[in-house]
Enzyme design. Structure first.
Site, short mmCIF file in Angstrom:
data_model
loop_
_atom_site.label_atom_id
_atom_site.label_comp_id
_atom_site.label_asym_id
_atom_site.label_seq_id
_atom_site.Cartn_x
_atom_site.Cartn_y
_atom_site.Cartn_z
N GLY A 131 -3.18 17.94 4.73
CA GLY A 131 -3.77 18.15 3.46
C GLY A 131 -4.90 17.48 3.31
O GLY A 131 -6.05 18.13 3.67
N GLY A 132 -5.31 16.32 2.94
CA GLY A 132 -6.52 15.87 2.51
C GLY A 132 -7.65 15.83 3.60
O GLY A 132 -8.61 16.28 3.40
N ASN B 251 -3.49 22.47 4.50
CA ASN B 251 -3.03 23.08 3.07
C ASN B 251 -4.02 22.46 2.39
O ASN B 251 -4.10 21.34 1.93
CB ASN B 251 -1.62 22.40 2.80
CG ASN B 251 -1.10 22.55 1.63
OD1 ASN B 251 -1.52 23.29 0.89
ND2 ASN B 251 0.12 21.81 1.14
N TRP B 252 -4.75 23.22 1.50
CA TRP B 252 -5.72 22.76 0.55
C TRP B 252 -5.41 22.31 -0.59
O TRP B 252 -6.00 21.97 -1.67
CB TRP B 252 -6.92 23.82 0.55
CG TRP B 252 -7.78 24.02 1.67
CD1 TRP B 252 -7.84 23.38 2.83
CD2 TRP B 252 -8.78 25.15 1.92
NE1 TRP B 252 -8.95 23.66 3.76
CE2 TRP B 252 -9.34 24.86 3.15
CE3 TRP B 252 -9.22 26.10 1.18
CZ2 TRP B 252 -10.40 25.81 3.67
CZ3 TRP B 252 -10.21 27.03 1.67
CH2 TRP B 252 -11.07 26.67 2.96
N LYS B 253 -4.29 22.55 -0.88
CA LYS B 253 -3.53 22.51 -2.25
C LYS B 253 -4.23 23.00 -3.50
O LYS B 253 -4.99 23.96 -3.38
CB LYS B 253 -3.14 20.92 -2.52
CG LYS B 253 -2.29 20.40 -1.09
CD LYS B 253 -1.90 19.03 -1.22
CE LYS B 253 -0.89 18.66 0.12
NZ LYS B 253 -0.22 17.36 0.16
N GLU C 115 5.82 19.01 -2.89
CA GLU C 115 5.17 19.22 -4.18
C GLU C 115 5.87 20.43 -4.90
O GLU C 115 5.85 20.31 -6.27
CB GLU C 115 3.72 19.48 -4.16
CG GLU C 115 2.96 17.99 -3.82
CD GLU C 115 2.02 18.01 -2.71
OE1 GLU C 115 1.13 19.27 -2.79
OE2 GLU C 115 1.51 17.17 -1.98
N HIS D 144 7.51 22.98 0.04
CA HIS D 144 6.72 21.93 0.23
C HIS D 144 7.19 21.19 -0.87
O HIS D 144 7.59 21.54 -1.86
CB HIS D 144 5.17 22.43 -0.26
CG HIS D 144 4.41 21.22 0.19
ND1 HIS D 144 4.22 20.07 -0.81
CD2 HIS D 144 3.56 21.07 1.18
CE1 HIS D 144 3.37 19.25 -0.27
NE2 HIS D 144 2.87 19.78 1.00
N GLU E 19 7.38 16.83 6.85
CA GLU E 19 6.58 16.16 5.84
C GLU E 19 7.47 15.16 5.01
O GLU E 19 8.06 15.53 4.03
CB GLU E 19 5.79 17.12 4.93
CG GLU E 19 5.17 18.30 5.55
CD GLU E 19 3.86 18.71 4.88
OE1 GLU E 19 2.64 18.56 5.24
OE2 GLU E 19 4.09 19.11 3.67
N SER F 138 -0.24 12.28 5.54
CA SER F 138 -1.44 11.40 5.91
C SER F 138 -1.79 11.73 7.44
O SER F 138 -2.23 10.45 7.94
CB SER F 138 -1.03 10.01 5.56
OG SER F 138 -0.83 9.96 4.09
N GLY G 71 -0.36 11.94 1.24
CA GLY G 71 -1.33 11.61 0.24
C GLY G 71 -1.32 10.25 0.07
O GLY G 71 -1.89 9.82 -0.85
P1 13P Z 1 -1.80 14.81 3.20
O1 13P Z 1 -2.34 15.15 4.38
O2 13P Z 1 -2.99 14.70 1.99
O3 13P Z 1 -0.84 13.65 3.30
O4 13P Z 1 -0.91 16.16 2.80
C1 13P Z 1 0.07 16.52 3.56
C2 13P Z 1 0.67 17.70 3.16
O5 13P Z 1 1.31 17.74 2.10
C3 13P Z 1 0.49 19.04 3.91
O6 13P Z 1 1.17 20.09 3.27
#
Ligand code: 13P
Length: 249
Positions: A233-234, A9-11, A96, A94, A166, A212, A172
């Site tokens: 994510g990251g 997930n590149w956000k 977010e 999600h 999640e 994470s 994050g």
């Molecule tokens: P991180 O891997 O950056 O913690 O993000 C996880 C996430 O929200 C994937 O959708």
């Protein structure tokens, strides 16, 4: 055997050229595990370019869309517009979207229904805040998210769902759930699917962990019997790390 999936997930990151080169670098890697389904959820703006460049190896999905097919919804993108680009995978629910953009259960449910009715495949995200975990009600909270957002689907439609657990406190933050904490929740999610639908569907449904998850901890997490992969994510923004996670089963 359940499907194994690693999704990035590149956000809201990357420029168009960075996105294309990251995608190409990952998909041209020679050592990608063949038995793992690989997906990238990219910013909407780059979907068309990525889709035109798509290799069979890594599927492109959308991080967001609106639950109506068309109309006066300024700034939104619909599931039918995604379909028109050839997009087949979407993220829904999600944290977010829920926390920052105030998407309530009602909207999450409408988006799940709209995507499934349109023939899209949904990665449904659920997970509790730290506050909820500290009160010890995290399992019932997550099971209620399933009840309120996806258990309205008929059995056959639910077969199109992948679940991503999640925990918000792990996203994050560099503070990942331990494999035991994640496994406990995944087991309970699978149990809830079995109770609501069937043992068969519960056994078939992939449940991914996100929060994470990185090249250093993926192996331990994916070794758990109820963890079928990750939503990353990251670490999905770094070619070598993402490849290592794909190869962590
Ligand atoms: P991180 O891997 O950056 O913690 O993000 C996880 C996430 O929200 C994937 O959708």
């Amino acid at each position: 055997m359940r499907r194994k999936i690693v999704a990035g997930n590149w956000k809201m990151n990357l420029t168009k050229s960075e996105a294309l080169s990251l995608y190409n670098n990952i998909s041209s890697a020679e050592n990608l595990a063949a038995d793992v389904e690989k997906m990238i959820f990219a910013p909407l703006l780059f979907l068309d370019a990525l889709k035109q460049n798509e290799s069979g190896l890594i599927k492109i999905g959308a991080q967001n869309f609106y639950s109506e097919a068309a109309g006066a919804f300024t700034g939104e993108v619909s599931f039918s517009q995604l379909k028109d680009l050839g997009i087949r995978y979407v993220l829904v629910g999600h944290s977010e979207r829920r926390v920052i953009f105030k998407e309530e259960d009602e909207l999450v449910k409408a988006k799940v229904n709209a995507a499934i009715n349109a023939g899209l495949k949904v990665i449904f995200c659920c997970g509790e805040s730290l506050e909820i975990r500290e009160t010890g009600t995290h399992i019932s909270f997550v099971v209620n998210q399933l009840k309120n957002n996806v258990f309205q689907l008929p059995e056959e439609a639910f077969g199109q769902i992948v679940i991503a657990y999640e925990p918000i406190w792990a996203i994050g933050t560099g503070k990942t759930a331990t494999p035991e904490q994640a496994e406990e929740m995944h087991e309970q999610i699978r149990l809830a699917v079995a109770q609501h639908y069937s043992n068969y569907l519960a056994e078939q449904t992939p449940i991914l962990y996100g929060g994470s998850c990185n090249a250093g901890n993926a192996k331990e997490l994916f070794a758990k019997p109820n963890i079928d992969g990750g939503l990353i994510g990251g670490a999905s923004l770094k070619t070598a790390d993402f490849i290592q996670i794909i190869n962590s089963f």
